[in-house]
Design a protein around this motif. Structure first.
Motif, mmCIF file in Angstrom:
data_model
loop_
_atom_site.group_PDB
_atom_site.id
_atom_site.type_symbol
_atom_site.label_atom_id
_atom_site.label_comp_id
_atom_site.label_asym_id
_atom_site.label_seq_id
_atom_site.Cartn_x
_atom_site.Cartn_y
_atom_site.Cartn_z
ATOM 1 N N GLY A 165 0.782 -1.228 0.000
ATOM 2 C CA GLY A 165 0.000 0.000 0.000
ATOM 3 C C GLY A 165 0.813 1.275 0.000
ATOM 4 O O GLY A 165 0.247 2.365 -0.156
ATOM 5 N N GLY A 166 2.119 1.163 0.171
ATOM 6 C CA GLY A 166 2.940 2.360 0.140
ATOM 7 C C GLY A 166 2.963 2.973 -1.261
ATOM 8 O O GLY A 166 2.818 2.277 -2.260
ATOM 9 N N ALA A 167 3.140 4.295 -1.312
ATOM 10 C CA ALA A 167 3.113 4.982 -2.596
ATOM 11 C C ALA A 167 3.640 6.401 -2.428
ATOM 12 O O ALA A 167 3.945 6.833 -1.309
ATOM 13 C CB ALA A 167 1.693 5.021 -3.146
ATOM 14 N N LEU A 168 3.740 7.090 -3.545
ATOM 15 C CA LEU A 168 4.041 8.519 -3.568
ATOM 16 C C LEU A 168 2.708 9.256 -3.585
ATOM 17 O O LEU A 168 1.852 8.986 -4.441
ATOM 18 C CB LEU A 168 4.868 8.863 -4.797
ATOM 19 N N VAL A 169 2.538 10.184 -2.653
ATOM 20 C CA VAL A 169 1.276 10.905 -2.537
ATOM 21 C C VAL A 169 1.572 12.360 -2.208
ATOM 22 O O VAL A 169 2.605 12.668 -1.593
ATOM 23 C CB VAL A 169 0.380 10.252 -1.459
ATOM 24 N N GLN A 170 0.689 13.236 -2.607
ATOM 25 C CA GLN A 170 0.864 14.649 -2.297
ATOM 26 C C GLN A 170 0.431 14.940 -0.860
ATOM 27 O O GLN A 170 -0.416 14.228 -0.293
ATOM 28 C CB GLN A 170 0.041 15.505 -3.256
ATOM 29 N N ALA A 171 1.006 15.981 -0.303
ATOM 30 C CA ALA A 171 0.614 16.406 1.040
ATOM 31 C C ALA A 171 -0.888 16.650 1.087
ATOM 32 O O ALA A 171 -1.470 17.205 0.150
ATOM 33 C CB ALA A 171 1.370 17.666 1.427
ATOM 34 N N GLY A 172 -1.502 16.207 2.176
ATOM 35 C CA GLY A 172 -2.947 16.314 2.318
ATOM 36 C C GLY A 172 -3.694 15.086 1.843
ATOM 37 O O GLY A 172 -4.909 14.950 2.107
ATOM 38 N N GLY A 173 -2.993 14.204 1.167
ATOM 39 C CA GLY A 173 -3.627 13.006 0.644
ATOM 40 C C GLY A 173 -3.751 11.898 1.673
ATOM 41 O O GLY A 173 -3.400 12.064 2.849
ATOM 42 N N SER A 174 -4.256 10.761 1.210
ATOM 43 C CA SER A 174 -4.499 9.612 2.083
ATOM 44 C C SER A 174 -3.932 8.341 1.467
ATOM 45 O O SER A 174 -3.822 8.226 0.243
ATOM 46 C CB SER A 174 -5.999 9.415 2.310
ATOM 47 N N LEU A 175 -3.582 7.416 2.328
ATOM 48 C CA LEU A 175 -3.153 6.083 1.927
ATOM 49 C C LEU A 175 -3.657 5.087 2.957
ATOM 50 O O LEU A 175 -3.826 5.436 4.133
ATOM 51 C CB LEU A 175 -1.631 5.972 1.863
ATOM 52 N N ARG A 176 -3.849 3.857 2.525
ATOM 53 C CA ARG A 176 -4.138 2.781 3.470
ATOM 54 C C ARG A 176 -3.094 1.684 3.282
ATOM 55 O O ARG A 176 -2.979 1.108 2.200
ATOM 56 C CB ARG A 176 -5.536 2.204 3.294
ATOM 57 N N LEU A 177 -2.358 1.420 4.325
ATOM 58 C CA LEU A 177 -1.387 0.344 4.316
ATOM 59 C C LEU A 177 -2.041 -0.930 4.834
ATOM 60 O O LEU A 177 -2.900 -0.884 5.707
ATOM 61 C CB LEU A 177 -0.184 0.689 5.191
ATOM 62 N N SER A 178 -1.586 -2.047 4.289
ATOM 63 C CA SER A 178 -2.064 -3.355 4.739
ATOM 64 C C SER A 178 -0.884 -4.205 5.164
ATOM 65 O O SER A 178 0.207 -4.099 4.588
ATOM 66 C CB SER A 178 -2.813 -4.071 3.616
ATOM 67 N N CYS A 179 -1.129 -5.037 6.133
ATOM 68 C CA CYS A 179 -0.121 -6.002 6.594
ATOM 69 C C CYS A 179 -0.793 -7.362 6.647
ATOM 70 O O CYS A 179 -1.655 -7.597 7.501
ATOM 71 C CB CYS A 179 0.401 -5.606 7.969
ATOM 72 N N ALA A 180 -0.404 -8.227 5.722
ATOM 73 C CA ALA A 180 -0.977 -9.560 5.664
ATOM 74 C C ALA A 180 -0.070 -10.541 6.403
ATOM 75 O O ALA A 180 1.134 -10.606 6.124
ATOM 76 C CB ALA A 180 -1.143 -9.990 4.211
ATOM 77 N N ALA A 181 -0.655 -11.283 7.309
ATOM 78 C CA ALA A 181 0.101 -12.252 8.109
ATOM 79 C C ALA A 181 -0.119 -13.661 7.587
ATOM 80 O O ALA A 181 -1.161 -13.972 7.004
ATOM 81 C CB ALA A 181 -0.323 -12.161 9.567
ATOM 82 N N SER A 182 0.880 -14.512 7.828
ATOM 83 C CA SER A 182 0.827 -15.882 7.315
ATOM 84 C C SER A 182 -0.001 -16.805 8.200
ATOM 85 O O SER A 182 -0.256 -17.942 7.828
ATOM 86 C CB SER A 182 2.250 -16.438 7.196
ATOM 87 N N ARG A 183 -0.409 -16.305 9.345
ATOM 88 C CA ARG A 183 -1.223 -17.104 10.250
ATOM 89 C C ARG A 183 -2.094 -16.174 11.068
ATOM 90 O O ARG A 183 -1.990 -14.957 10.969
ATOM 91 C CB ARG A 183 -0.348 -17.955 11.156
#
Length: 114
Positions: free
Chosen positions: A8-26
């Motif tokens: 979910g990481g990316a280049l974004v402009q100030a004021g913007g939004s992102l959602r990071l995800s963390c997928a686990a193996s268990r």
């Protein structure tokens, strides 16, 4: 043992939004999960975590802008980041803790341009 994969990481402009995800193996239900970040030339720092009691804890710098959440059925932890600032630029890491065992993902880059 658990493997963690961030996305979910990316280049974004100030004021913007992102959602990071963390997928686990268990299943993550028994782990204390959290997000940390490390900016160039700086130490890794806490961003947001779930406490052992199930509540949440945030760094002062992200309070009111970031939200950590989890979906135990999907073995996934999220970090919703709003009102992003250039100083949020860093590699973001997912963390899982169980007693004395500490697990980290490989990280995902977030870059916020001004």
């Amino acid at each position: 043992q658990v493997q963690l994969v961030e996305s979910g990481g990316a280049l974004v402009q100030a004021g913007g939004s992102l959602r990071l995800s963390c997928a686990a193996s268990r299943s993550i239900s028994i782990y204390r999960m959290g997000w940390y970040r490390q900016a160039p030339g700086k130490q890794r720092e806490l961003v947001a975590t779930f406490t052992s009691g199930g509540s949440t804890n945030y760094a002062d710098s992200v309070k009111g802008r970031f939200t950590i959440s989890r979906d135990n059925a999907k073995n996934t932890v999220y970090l919703q980041m709003n009102s992003l600032k250039p100083e949020d630029t860093a590699v973001y890491y997912c963390n899982a803790v169980l007693f004395a065992s500490d697990y980290w993902g490989q990280g995902t880059q977030v870059t916020v341009s001004s």
